[in-house]
Design a protein around this motif. Structure first.
Motif, PDB file in Angstrom:
ATOM      1  N   TYR A   4       0.826  -1.203   0.000  1.00  0.00           N
ATOM      2  CA  TYR A   4       0.000   0.000   0.000  1.00  0.00           C
ATOM      3  C   TYR A   4       0.860   1.253   0.000  1.00  0.00           C
ATOM      4  N   ASP A   5       0.256   2.339  -0.430  1.00  0.00           N
ATOM      5  CA  ASP A   5       0.887   3.651  -0.434  1.00  0.00           C
ATOM      6  C   ASP A   5      -0.114   4.623   0.171  1.00  0.00           C
ATOM      7  N   LEU A   6       0.106   4.965   1.427  1.00  0.00           N
ATOM      8  CA  LEU A   6      -0.756   5.950   2.081  1.00  0.00           C
ATOM      9  C   LEU A   6      -0.164   7.319   1.775  1.00  0.00           C
ATOM     10  N   ARG A   7      -0.936   8.168   1.145  1.00  0.00           N
ATOM     11  CA  ARG A   7      -0.376   9.383   0.573  1.00  0.00           C
ATOM     12  C   ARG A   7      -0.463  10.597   1.489  1.00  0.00           C
ATOM     13  N   LYS A   8      -1.568  11.255   1.620  1.00  0.00           N
ATOM     14  CA  LYS A   8      -1.629  12.504   2.398  1.00  0.00           C
ATOM     15  C   LYS A   8      -1.639  12.240   3.897  1.00  0.00           C
ATOM     16  N   VAL A   9      -2.672  11.579   4.389  1.00  0.00           N
ATOM     17  CA  VAL A   9      -2.770  11.252   5.809  1.00  0.00           C
ATOM     18  C   VAL A   9      -2.223   9.844   5.970  1.00  0.00           C
ATOM     19  N   ARG A  10      -1.225   9.680   6.821  1.00  0.00           N
ATOM     20  CA  ARG A  10      -0.567   8.378   6.951  1.00  0.00           C
ATOM     21  C   ARG A  10      -0.876   7.733   8.288  1.00  0.00           C
ATOM     22  N   ASN A  11      -2.077   7.220   8.395  1.00  0.00           N
ATOM     23  CA  ASN A  11      -2.485   6.511   9.596  1.00  0.00           C
ATOM     24  C   ASN A  11      -2.528   5.015   9.266  1.00  0.00           C
ATOM     25  N   TYR A  12      -1.513   4.305   9.718  1.00  0.00           N
ATOM     26  CA  TYR A  12      -1.364   2.888   9.403  1.00  0.00           C
ATOM     27  C   TYR A  12      -2.056   1.975  10.408  1.00  0.00           C
ATOM     28  N   ASP A  13      -2.555   2.505  11.499  1.00  0.00           N
ATOM     29  CA  ASP A  13      -3.053   1.690  12.604  1.00  0.00           C
ATOM     30  C   ASP A  13      -4.101   0.667  12.186  1.00  0.00           C
ATOM     31  N   GLY A  14      -5.133   1.074  11.463  1.00  0.00           N
ATOM     32  CA  GLY A  14      -6.198   0.164  11.060  1.00  0.00           C
ATOM     33  C   GLY A  14      -5.699  -0.937  10.144  1.00  0.00           C
ATOM     34  N   LEU A  15      -4.870  -0.577   9.163  1.00  0.00           N
ATOM     35  CA  LEU A  15      -4.312  -1.565   8.240  1.00  0.00           C
ATOM     36  C   LEU A  15      -3.455  -2.577   8.984  1.00  0.00           C
ATOM     37  N   ILE A  16      -2.559  -2.080   9.807  1.00  0.00           N
ATOM     38  CA  ILE A  16      -1.635  -2.958  10.522  1.00  0.00           C
ATOM     39  C   ILE A  16      -2.399  -3.882  11.471  1.00  0.00           C
ATOM     40  N   LYS A  17      -3.420  -3.382  12.115  1.00  0.00           N
ATOM     41  CA  LYS A  17      -4.204  -4.213  13.026  1.00  0.00           C
ATOM     42  C   LYS A  17      -4.838  -5.391  12.270  1.00  0.00           C
ATOM     43  N   ILE A  18      -5.419  -5.109  11.105  1.00  0.00           N
ATOM     44  CA  ILE A  18      -6.033  -6.169  10.302  1.00  0.00           C
ATOM     45  C   ILE A  18      -4.972  -7.159   9.817  1.00  0.00           C
ATOM     46  N   LEU A  19      -3.886  -6.652   9.261  1.00  0.00           N
ATOM     47  CA  LEU A  19      -2.851  -7.526   8.716  1.00  0.00           C
ATOM     48  C   LEU A  19      -2.225  -8.409   9.800  1.00  0.00           C
ATOM     49  N   ARG A  20      -1.960  -7.839  10.950  1.00  0.00           N
ATOM     50  CA  ARG A  20      -1.427  -8.647  12.058  1.00  0.00           C
ATOM     51  C   ARG A  20      -2.460  -9.652  12.542  1.00  0.00           C
ATOM     52  N   GLY A  21      -3.727  -9.266  12.549  1.00  0.00           N
ATOM     53  CA  GLY A  21      -4.788 -10.186  12.919  1.00  0.00           C
ATOM     54  C   GLY A  21      -4.884 -11.359  11.966  1.00  0.00           C
ATOM     55  N   TRP A  22      -4.516 -11.146  10.715  1.00  0.00           N
ATOM     56  CA  TRP A  22      -4.480 -12.210   9.720  1.00  0.00           C
ATOM     57  C   TRP A  22      -3.172 -12.990   9.772  1.00  0.00           C
TER      58      TRP A  22
END
Length: 87
Positions: A4-22
């Motif tokens: 992924y490429d988070l461009r303007k606002v870089r809040n990774y928390d939700g993505l990382i939580k899901i990916l780690r949960g998987w």
């Protein structure tokens, strides 16, 4: 493989939580590897809900037998690729 490429606002928390949960691993900052079930589009849509409209996302299926090579990745990347992609 998910990147992924988070461009303007870089809040990774939700993505990382899901990916780690998987139980995905992250060999590089914005790249994840995981043994997931389901169409790439469904995985994309689940992750997309955690992103802004200007962000980019790619989901690619790595199949056993695919060729791969690494350079300066996290130590767990080679083990994951050996276990999941190398025939």
């Amino acid at each position: 493989m998910i990147s992924y490429d988070l461009r303007k606002v870089r809040n990774y928390d939700g993505l990382i939580k899901i990916l780690r949960g998987w139980k995905c691993i992250s060999p590089l900052k914005s790249l994840w590897l995981g043994t997931l079930t389901g169409p790439a589009g469904t995985i994309r849509d689940l992750l997309r809900a955690q992103m802004d409209s200007d962000d980019g996302l790619i989901v690619v299926e790595l199949k056993p037998g695919a060729d791969w090579a690494l350079y300066k990745t996290n130590e767990n990347a080679a083990a994951w690729l050996q276990a999941n992609v190398t025939p």
